[in-house]
Design a protein around this motif. Sequence first.
Motif, short mmCIF file in Angstrom:
data_model
loop_
_atom_site.label_atom_id
_atom_site.label_comp_id
_atom_site.label_asym_id
_atom_site.label_seq_id
_atom_site.Cartn_x
_atom_site.Cartn_y
_atom_site.Cartn_z
N GLU A 1 113.63 20.24 11.77
CA GLU A 1 113.07 21.11 10.74
C GLU A 1 113.73 20.78 9.40
N PRO A 2 112.97 20.87 8.30
CA PRO A 2 113.50 20.43 7.00
C PRO A 2 114.62 21.34 6.49
N GLN A 3 115.70 20.73 6.03
CA GLN A 3 116.80 21.46 5.42
C GLN A 3 116.53 21.61 3.90
N ASP A 4 117.48 22.20 3.22
CA ASP A 4 117.39 22.33 1.76
C ASP A 4 117.07 20.97 1.13
N GLY A 5 116.06 20.94 0.28
CA GLY A 5 115.76 19.71 -0.44
C GLY A 5 115.07 18.65 0.38
N GLU A 6 114.64 19.00 1.59
CA GLU A 6 113.96 18.00 2.44
C GLU A 6 112.48 18.31 2.60
N VAL A 7 111.72 17.28 2.93
CA VAL A 7 110.34 17.49 3.36
C VAL A 7 110.23 17.09 4.83
N LYS A 8 109.33 17.75 5.53
CA LYS A 8 109.05 17.40 6.93
C LYS A 8 107.75 16.61 6.94
N ILE A 9 107.80 15.44 7.49
CA ILE A 9 106.65 14.53 7.44
C ILE A 9 106.07 14.35 8.84
N ARG A 10 104.79 14.59 8.98
CA ARG A 10 104.07 14.24 10.21
C ARG A 10 103.78 12.74 10.09
N VAL A 11 104.48 11.96 10.87
CA VAL A 11 104.47 10.50 10.69
C VAL A 11 103.16 9.89 11.19
N LYS A 12 102.63 8.99 10.38
CA LYS A 12 101.45 8.23 10.81
C LYS A 12 101.86 6.83 11.26
N THR A 13 102.66 6.15 10.42
CA THR A 13 103.06 4.78 10.74
C THR A 13 104.53 4.57 10.35
N CYS A 14 105.17 3.59 11.03
CA CYS A 14 106.56 3.24 10.72
C CYS A 14 106.65 1.72 10.55
N GLY A 15 107.57 1.28 9.73
CA GLY A 15 107.82 -0.15 9.59
C GLY A 15 108.82 -0.63 10.63
N LEU A 16 108.60 -1.85 11.14
CA LEU A 16 109.56 -2.47 12.07
C LEU A 16 110.12 -3.69 11.36
N ASN A 17 111.43 -3.72 11.20
CA ASN A 17 112.08 -4.79 10.45
C ASN A 17 113.03 -5.58 11.32
N PHE A 18 113.40 -6.76 10.85
CA PHE A 18 114.35 -7.58 11.60
C PHE A 18 115.65 -6.80 11.80
N LEU A 19 115.97 -5.98 10.83
CA LEU A 19 117.19 -5.18 10.91
C LEU A 19 117.20 -4.28 12.15
N ASP A 20 116.01 -3.84 12.56
CA ASP A 20 115.94 -2.98 13.75
C ASP A 20 116.40 -3.73 15.00
N LEU A 21 116.20 -5.05 15.01
CA LEU A 21 116.71 -5.86 16.14
C LEU A 21 118.23 -5.87 16.13
N MET A 22 118.77 -5.97 14.91
CA MET A 22 120.23 -5.99 14.80
C MET A 22 120.81 -4.64 15.22
#
Lengths: 413, 413
Positions: free
Chosen positions: A59-80
């Motif tokens: 749940e969103p805290q102070d100063g945050e938004v809650k996002i219903r996610v549609k898509t995410c990026g997958l990066n080489f960094l995620d492998l690391m």
Amino acid sequence: MAKEGADMTEETEYMIDKNVKKEIDNVETSGNAKEMRAVILSGFGGLNKLRVTKKAMPEPQDGEVKIRVKTCGLNFLDLMVRQGTIDNPPKPPLVPGFECSGIVESVGENTKGFEIGDRVMAFVNYNAWAEVVCAPVDFVYKMPDEMTFAEAAAFSLNFVAAYMMLFEVANLREGMSVLVHSAGGGVGQAVAQLCSTVPNVTVFGIASCFKHAAIRDSVAHLFDRNVDYIQEVKKISPEGVDIVLDCLCGENTGKGLSLLKPLGTYILYGASNMVTGETKSFFSFAKSWWQVEKVNPIKLYEENKVIAGFSLLNLLFKQGRCGLVKSVMDKLLCLYEEKKIKPVVDSLWALEEVKEAMQRIHDRGNIGKLILDVEKSPTPLMASDSTETSEAGEEEEEPEGDNDSKERMPFIH
Amino acid sequence: MAKEGADMTEETEYMIDKNVKKEIDNVETSGNAKEMRAVILSGFGGLNKLRVTKKAMPEPQDGEVKIRVKTCGLNFLDLMVRQGTIDNPPKPPLVPGFECSGIVESVGENTKGFEIGDRVMAFVNYNAWAEVVCAPVDFVYKMPDEMTFAEAAAFSLNFVAAYMMLFEVANLREGMSVLVHSAGGGVGQAVAQLCSTVPNVTVFGIASCFKHAAIRDSVAHLFDRNVDYIQEVKKISPEGVDIVLDCLCGENTGKGLSLLKPLGTYILYGASNMVTGETKSFFSFAKSWWQVEKVNPIKLYEENKVIAGFSLLNLLFKQGRCGLVKSVMDKLLCLYEEKKIKPVVDSLWALEEVKEAMQRIHDRGNIGKLILDVEKSPTPLMASDSTETSEAGEEEEEPEGDNDSKERMPFIH
């Protein structure tokens, strides 16, 4: 860093699985809490450490938004991250992922500038690969109307990194030349497009042969990763190039520096050479990490050269530069709306297909960005135990329950 | 480099003096040749290696102009040349000096853009400290009418170096902060002035205490060289600074890097710590040269930092960038004519006073630029053997006729 990584992998699968179970139990016993699907990394290692599970919805805290996610990026960094070969990784179990796009579902207290229903993209410090994400407003950006969610998830990290390297670090100007490793990847394609917004910039790209047909139009000169590209570039431009963008590290650092013109800038923005497909990957990594050629400042003085490192995630989450990144994002969105840049999406994958997607980026099979589409159902053929068809992926697996660290120790010697 | 330097110093004074004598003989036996006064460095070492002598006057070759010199710049680099502690120094005897101003006396064949009588300033690859200099037109620039010859000799190297570091290498922009070592020197004063042409730039300067009163207005914050300026800067700017300009090298490299903000740039543009006042200076130098802290590119990546080296002379004379330097000079001359910048002249010296002038820059006594004024007569008090009054200078002297290399060998161990 190597040491920290080694410590982390000493957690047994048993411990990790117990933690995951406890978390799930918490969700089930708490009446109010809602659940969401998320990709969980249960411990550092191979593809088998990834699974989709249910998790308590944040749940969103102070100063945050809650996002219903549609898509995410997958990066080489995620492998690391998966292999535990990044600096100071958090303790698993964790939800990977650094960027997503979606729709604002609610806003926390004292949250200005966003309303429910806004289409947004966001940087997050982990936790992106889930149905719901909460993020401080400083890391959230409104999407242009004409941008798709897949484009948005392909846009943020790659274009911001490419822009900042070219214009903040290296000061790209008319008539310059740029060499980019992994020209077919997400950052490589963003670099090529951004270079085309400056008059008379020549881009030299390095990519695996099989990508050449697809990306030939995006760069002026294209070389195979396996040829002596240093010599090939020098044939065309005997003086070298103004900017080298290197995401590989290792032996390439010296090569890259030798290709620079006087006043040229070499930028290291990744270390993908440190990810391997073998069980002993961790120590291969540690070895190459310490073997990275160090640079003598006096040599830079004699040769009039510049060497830089760039990590967008550190800039955002460790060094508090979200204001600067916001101003870069504003410029990039203008370029997008002027149709001067457009993210290249390689492919869309269901959360349940994350292993196949990771294998694809590991094998450098992608042209442009890999996207996890939260609403996508897994392609039937690939469902459940499809990793069995992924040979390179299997190489990375350790026997269930083995202690990673013990398993790998012999490879030190 | 150290090795080459050591080889050079193996020439005995006897050999060197014979060479000088032969040169002078050539002048005297050739009926047509004219003579000129010039400062000669007879071999690498202390102040006693410098003398004013007669020398054959050069004639302009194709594409060159012949300049009747009025004034020459004296830089810290000239001390390094004298001690033989630069990379690949030419064999002595040689005429030092890299910049001068004067009047075009004749032009060679195929020399376009200059006429007899033009007031000019020029970069030369040695040979500046003489009554006449010949230089290719690519290194010669017309002086604005209102610029004095002393200003011109104080202008070229310092302002071009300062401009290129701030704007070509580091991309100085509004709101940034700059730390400059040797804030009272020629480059330091040029940096301070150029920073004031960009809105809201904060300059932190480091200088010896006795200069503070004289230069306090040129920078926002001034620190004594001998205090822990790292802590002092951090008190004022806890995040550090955007640009560090370091002409000292040595242990200061690590300090400088630690002061950088994320995306900040550290520029090494000199190595004046490598010049000492002792006889054993050469090997002290070699030691510190090799001890310079090397930089791990992955550390730069994690910290988002940039490290650069800048050598204007290499850029001009080894790397063929005179076109770029010309475009920078054009911009600087506009700033001069708009009265936004003005070279600071510390003092004028006769050629015969070159030892005293060198001692002054060695002791860091100067505020702004030291100028050799070719038409100036030595101040009576300082004429002939005035070096006897210069104590620090004497420390650098070796007994006449000693073989430098043998003298210094014990200091390796």
